[in-house]
Structure formats: C-alpha cells, structure tokens
Design a protein around this motif. Structure first.
Motif: not given
Length: 219
Positions: A135-141
């Motif tokens: 989920n955090r990786a998605q937000m970073y993207s």
C-alpha cells in the motif's frame, strides 16, 4: 490541487466547517506536496495563519478526531483500509487524502503527458507487513507521478505473478527488478529500514551511476 475538491472530501468524511481544524486541514492537504516533512507543513501553516505549529497540529488532530468519532465510517474504512483499525495520525491522514485526490487527477492526464515523464525506480520494503508495504509502495508511486516522473515499482507490478516467499521466484523477481532499474534515470529510496533486497538495488544503482535520492516523506 483544487481546494473545492479537498473541502468536498473533508465534508464527506464528516468534519464540520465550524471547527478550526477544517480550514487548517484543507490547507494542509493543499500544501502537502510542497512540504519536506510534517513539521515543515505545520510551520508553513502556522506562518500563513499567524499561529504556532503546535496549535496547528492540535487543531488538525481535533478535526480528525471528529471524523473518527461521528463521521462517515464507510468512507473512512475505504480510505484507510490498510490501517490496523486505529485512528491514523495527522501525517498519515493528510497524506492519504492528498494521494487519493492526486490519484484522481492523474487518471485524467493524457497518455502523451505520461510518456514524457522520466522513469524513476521505487525502492521500498516489501517483506514483513506485505499488505501495508505494498500500500505504501502504491502511495510512493503516486507521489512520484505527482512530481512529474513515471514510477517503476516491481513489487507492485509482479506481486500477483511471482511469490516472494518462494526462493526461485523471489530470485527471478529481484533479477527483473534490476533489469527495470537499469532503464531508470533515478532511484528513490523510501522507508526507514533498508532491507537486503533494497540494499542490492542500491548497490546496483551505485555501480551503474544511477542517481539515488532518499525520500523522507511520511504516508
């Protein structure tokens, strides 16, 4: 970011306009992309409103408390579905709303606009709390997109194809990741912990003279 859109979602969450935190929260979400950290954001808002950072923090927290006390439970659950069930802190709440609205804006961008972006590799943890990390990786993207870059995040792209818990598939995933990294102009490193896989990616980027930036953003 359109302030009317921000106010609309804040109202939908059940935060009344009558409390001080409503306006501060609106401004916080609007300025989030320009701040270096949550404390920097508080300082910017304090300067703008002629108050102190601690009062800004307190009023925003009060507004968030109002939402979780008697607000739109369904919308809150949708936006913060990856949380542990606890009320998010100010930084998490602000960033999640910001990225949710930003994601909607980015969906309206033309293909030509996206194709002109520079590739940036998203280096962040995957193992451990996998759901939260993805989920955090998605937000970073989404954050990278907001800065005009095209994010490459293999742990998002191949999460349903390769099993990270199976050694051979993990090895293949890491190899694919390094290949994708080789076509990127930059690597952005997120998270407070550098995993073994991340360190391998950092070493590869260093060896191949790929620019590395450590991003201190809170989501």
């Amino acid at each position: 970011m359109n302030k009317k859109d921000i106010q609309h979602i804040i109202l939908e969450l059940g935060i009344p306009t009558s409390i001080k935190g409503f306006t501060l929260l609106t401004d916080a979400i609007s300025l989030y992309g320009e701040a270096d950290s949550i404390m920097d954001l508080y300082a910017k808002l304090a300067c703008k409103c002629g108050t102190t950072p601690s009062r800004v923090e307190r009023n925003i927290r009060h507004a968030i408390n109002a939402a979780f006390s008697c607000g739109n439970t369904e919308l809150l659950r949708h936006l913060f579905k990856s949380s542990t069930g606890k009320q998010p802190n100010n930084a998490h709440f602000i960033s999640r709303i910001y990225l949710s609205l930003l994601s909607q804006e980015l969906q309206e961008q033309s293909v030509a606009e996206l194709e002109s972006c520079t590739f940036v590799y998203i280096c962040s943890p995957c193992r451990g709390n996998v759901a939260e990390n993805l989920n955090r990786a998605q937000m970073y993207s989404i954050y990278a997109l907001s800065k005009g870059y095209t994010p490459i995040a293999p742990h998002l792209m191949y999460r349903d194809l390769l099993n990270n818990d199976k050694p051979k598939e993990r090895e293949r995933a890491l190899a694919i990741g390094l290949h994708l990294l080789s076509i990127c102009s930059e690597m952005w490193v997120f998270g407070g912990t550098i995993s073994k896989g991340m360190q391998g990616e950092i070493n590869f980027a260093t060896k191949h003279n790929i620019k590395i930036a450590y991003k201190n953003v809170i989501f």
